[in-house]
Scaffold this active site. Structure first.
Site, PDB file in Angstrom:
ATOM      1  N   LYS A 111       0.822  -1.219   0.000  1.00 30.90           N
ATOM      2  CA  LYS A 111       0.000   0.000   0.000  1.00 30.90           C
ATOM      3  C   LYS A 111       0.852   1.264   0.000  1.00 30.90           C
ATOM      4  CE  LYS A 111      -4.463  -1.431   1.713  1.00 30.90           C
ATOM      5  NZ  LYS A 111      -5.544  -1.180   2.653  1.00 30.90           N
ATOM      6  N   LYS A 194      -4.745  -9.717  -7.213  1.00 33.79           N
ATOM      7  CA  LYS A 194      -5.934  -9.912  -6.381  1.00 33.79           C
ATOM      8  C   LYS A 194      -7.061  -8.982  -6.840  1.00 33.79           C
ATOM      9  CE  LYS A 194      -5.954  -8.140  -2.300  1.00 33.79           C
ATOM     10  NZ  LYS A 194      -5.717  -7.700  -0.924  1.00 33.79           N
ATOM     11  N   LYS A 197     -10.596  -3.520  -4.123  1.00 31.79           N
ATOM     12  CA  LYS A 197     -11.509  -2.376  -4.100  1.00 31.79           C
ATOM     13  C   LYS A 197     -10.924  -1.181  -4.834  1.00 31.79           C
ATOM     14  CE  LYS A 197     -13.494  -3.187   0.550  1.00 31.79           C
ATOM     15  NZ  LYS A 197     -12.552  -3.392   1.658  1.00 31.79           N
TER      16      LYS A 197
HETATM   17  P1  TYM Z   1     -10.824  -5.650   3.524  1.00 31.26           P
HETATM   18  O1  TYM Z   1     -11.794  -4.554   3.774  1.00 31.26           O
HETATM   19  O2  TYM Z   1      -9.715  -5.384   2.555  1.00 31.26           O
HETATM   20  O3  TYM Z   1     -11.564  -6.949   3.036  1.00 31.26           O
HETATM   21  C1  TYM Z   1     -12.663  -7.492   3.741  1.00 31.26           C
HETATM   22  C2  TYM Z   1     -12.627  -9.010   3.688  1.00 31.26           C
HETATM   23  O4  TYM Z   1     -12.624  -9.465   2.330  1.00 31.26           O
HETATM   24  C3  TYM Z   1     -11.532 -10.345   2.109  1.00 31.26           C
HETATM   25  N1  TYM Z   1     -11.044 -10.146   0.738  1.00 31.26           N
HETATM   26  C4  TYM Z   1     -10.947 -11.117  -0.174  1.00 31.26           C
HETATM   27  N2  TYM Z   1     -11.232 -12.438  -0.119  1.00 31.26           N
HETATM   28  C5  TYM Z   1     -11.027 -13.164  -1.242  1.00 31.26           C
HETATM   29  N3  TYM Z   1     -10.568 -12.628  -2.408  1.00 31.26           N
HETATM   30  C6  TYM Z   1     -10.257 -11.306  -2.516  1.00 31.26           C
HETATM   31  N4  TYM Z   1      -9.812 -10.791  -3.650  1.00 31.26           N
HETATM   32  C7  TYM Z   1     -10.444 -10.499  -1.348  1.00 31.26           C
HETATM   33  N5  TYM Z   1     -10.257  -9.169  -1.093  1.00 31.26           N
HETATM   34  C8  TYM Z   1     -10.624  -8.981   0.184  1.00 31.26           C
HETATM   35  C9  TYM Z   1     -10.489  -9.937   3.133  1.00 31.26           C
HETATM   36  O5  TYM Z   1      -9.580 -10.984   3.397  1.00 31.26           O
HETATM   37  C10 TYM Z   1     -11.354  -9.593   4.330  1.00 31.26           C
HETATM   38  O6  TYM Z   1     -11.700 -10.768   5.046  1.00 31.26           O
HETATM   39  N6  TYM Z   1      -7.793  -5.520   7.491  1.00 31.26           N
HETATM   40  C11 TYM Z   1      -9.083  -5.989   7.021  1.00 31.26           C
HETATM   41  C12 TYM Z   1     -10.262  -5.464   7.815  1.00 31.26           C
HETATM   42  C13 TYM Z   1     -10.178  -5.696   9.288  1.00 31.26           C
HETATM   43  C14 TYM Z   1     -10.367  -6.930   9.950  1.00 31.26           C
HETATM   44  C15 TYM Z   1     -10.219  -6.635  11.347  1.00 31.26           C
HETATM   45  C16 TYM Z   1     -10.659  -8.221   9.534  1.00 31.26           C
HETATM   46  C17 TYM Z   1      -9.919  -4.759  10.238  1.00 31.26           C
HETATM   47  N7  TYM Z   1      -9.953  -5.313  11.475  1.00 31.26           N
HETATM   48  C18 TYM Z   1     -10.327  -7.644  12.294  1.00 31.26           C
HETATM   49  C19 TYM Z   1     -10.770  -9.222  10.504  1.00 31.26           C
HETATM   50  C20 TYM Z   1     -10.608  -8.937  11.875  1.00 31.26           C
HETATM   51  C21 TYM Z   1      -9.251  -5.542   5.584  1.00 31.26           C
HETATM   52  O7  TYM Z   1      -8.619  -4.623   5.124  1.00 31.26           O
HETATM   53  O8  TYM Z   1     -10.237  -6.172   4.911  1.00 31.26           O
END
Ligand code: TYM
Length: 337
Positions: A111, A194, A197
């Site tokens: 990032k 990947k 978003k």
């Molecule tokens: P975030 O917002 O990027 O994504 C949310 C969830 O979606 C999953 N994900 C994917 N799974 C499969 N294929 C993909 N291409 C893909 N892109 C995203 C992510 O693995 C996630 O489960 N840091 C985290 C948010 C967070 C969090 C937490 C998660 C903050 N605190 C505590 C669990 C526990 C994040 O940026 O997710």
């Protein structure tokens, strides 16, 4: 006690990867765990967010969780900034985690890119806040996509060091739950990147807000290869685009990759893509329309989230009180989240 915590950032476009890698699995785990699902807006502002867009995205993510089948009556759905314990515990964990540990985080490197010196301090400390999210509730299980694995390992290291430093067994070591045929959904334009978003190309992802026409167009245009579809998953090696599209089909059809390969063995991409598009529209259409209905009533969504925040506080407050006591802060008895 088995308790789940998981979260999604209210940034950019919520996409099929977020649904298949995370939200859909959450819905399935609801019967067996006590769950907290969080829209993590504190995490979102580690990179610049337009305030009006952040507010809209926060409601949109909440709407998506509910539309996909998360039960906000039985479980807790809330917004991170509405529960002070996250930021408070994160500070304490900033003092537990080591610089060397954070320096190894690949997501920060991706990032921050070449402009490391210009990245926010929040982006660097992001994994500590994530650890606080989970540990403030003593969550035992965390369902996420593959990309969050390293952050969860760090969470376990932080919990372990806190317990060891203070000679307590306060935090359980949370287990990641990474399962299903779509733990890492890839871009529709490039099978090695990947689905994300923030990808500049909207054709790289299926957004949870896309209508049927957009879904069909994106799948038709998805990068594939000239080969025929293989009989077994072993035939997908070195064919990342084919592996991704078949994996998406398997996940949406709720079958194994073996079954999907068997179904389309020897076929051409053109007819497979038509079937994939039909399936995606059938599965996502009802969720998208329910999201729209919920988003049209922000007062209702806000009420659900306020109720969730209140219930989240009642779980986090006693944990934080315990932490304050262990660390040696005064007035732990007077703590209010
Ligand atoms: P975030 O917002 O990027 O994504 C949310 C969830 O979606 C999953 N994900 C994917 N799974 C499969 N294929 C993909 N291409 C893909 N892109 C995203 C992510 O693995 C996630 O489960 N840091 C985290 C948010 C967070 C969090 C937490 C998660 C903050 N605190 C505590 C669990 C526990 C994040 O940026 O997710």
């Amino acid at each position: 006690m088995r308790r789940i915590f998981s979260g999604i950032q209210p940034t950019g476009h919520l996409h099929l990867g977020n649904y298949l890698g995370a939200i859909r699995n959450w819905v399935r785990l609801q019967d067996d765990f006590e769950c907290l699902f969080c829209v993590v807006d504190l995490h979102a502002i580690t990179v610049w967010q337009d305030p009006a867009e952040l507010r809209a995205n926060t409601r949109r993510i909440a709407a998506a969780m509910l539309a996909a089948g998360v039960d906000a009556g039985k479980h807790i759905v809330f917004v991170q900034s509405q529960v002070a314990a996250h930021a408070q515990l994160a500070w304490i964990l900033n003092c537990v985690a080591r610089l060397g540990w954070l320096n190894r985080m690949t997501q920060f490197k991706e990032k921050a890119g070449k402009h490391r010196e210009n990245a926010s301090v929040g982006l660097y400390a992001y994994p500590n806040l994530m650890a606080a999210d989970i540990l403030a509730y003593k969550a035992t299980h965390v369902p996420v996509g593959e990309d969050q694995k390293q952050h969860l390992e760090l969470t376990r290291d932080i919990a372990q060091k806190f317990n060891a430093d203070y000679g307590v067994a306060l935090f359980p070591l949370p287990e990641p739950l990474i399962f299903g045929p779509a733990t890492r959904v890839m871009s529709l334009r490039d099978g090695k990147a990947k689905m994300s978003k923030s990808d500049a190309s909207d054709y790289s992802r299926i957004n949870m807000t896309d209508d049927a026409d957009a879904i069909r167009r994106k799948i038709q245009k998805a990068t594939s290869d000239p080969g025929m579809l293989p009989e077994t998953p072993s035939g997908l090696e070195e064919r990342p685009e084919a592996a991704n599209l078949l994996g998406i089909y398997a996940a949406l059809a709720d079958e194994t990759l073996e079954q999907t390969c068997g179904r389309f063995a020897g076929g051409m991409f053109s007819s497979f893509k038509r079937e994939l598009a039909d399936l995606a529209v059938a599965r996502l259409g009802p969720i998208t329309s329910e999201m729209r209905r919920l988003e049209a009533d922000p007062a209702h969504l806000d009420a659900v989230l306020a109720d969730g925040a209140g219930r989240a506080r009642t779980v986090a407050e006693p944990v934080l009180r315990e932490v304050f006591e262990v660390v040696g802060f005064l007035s732990a008895g007077h703590y209010r989240a």
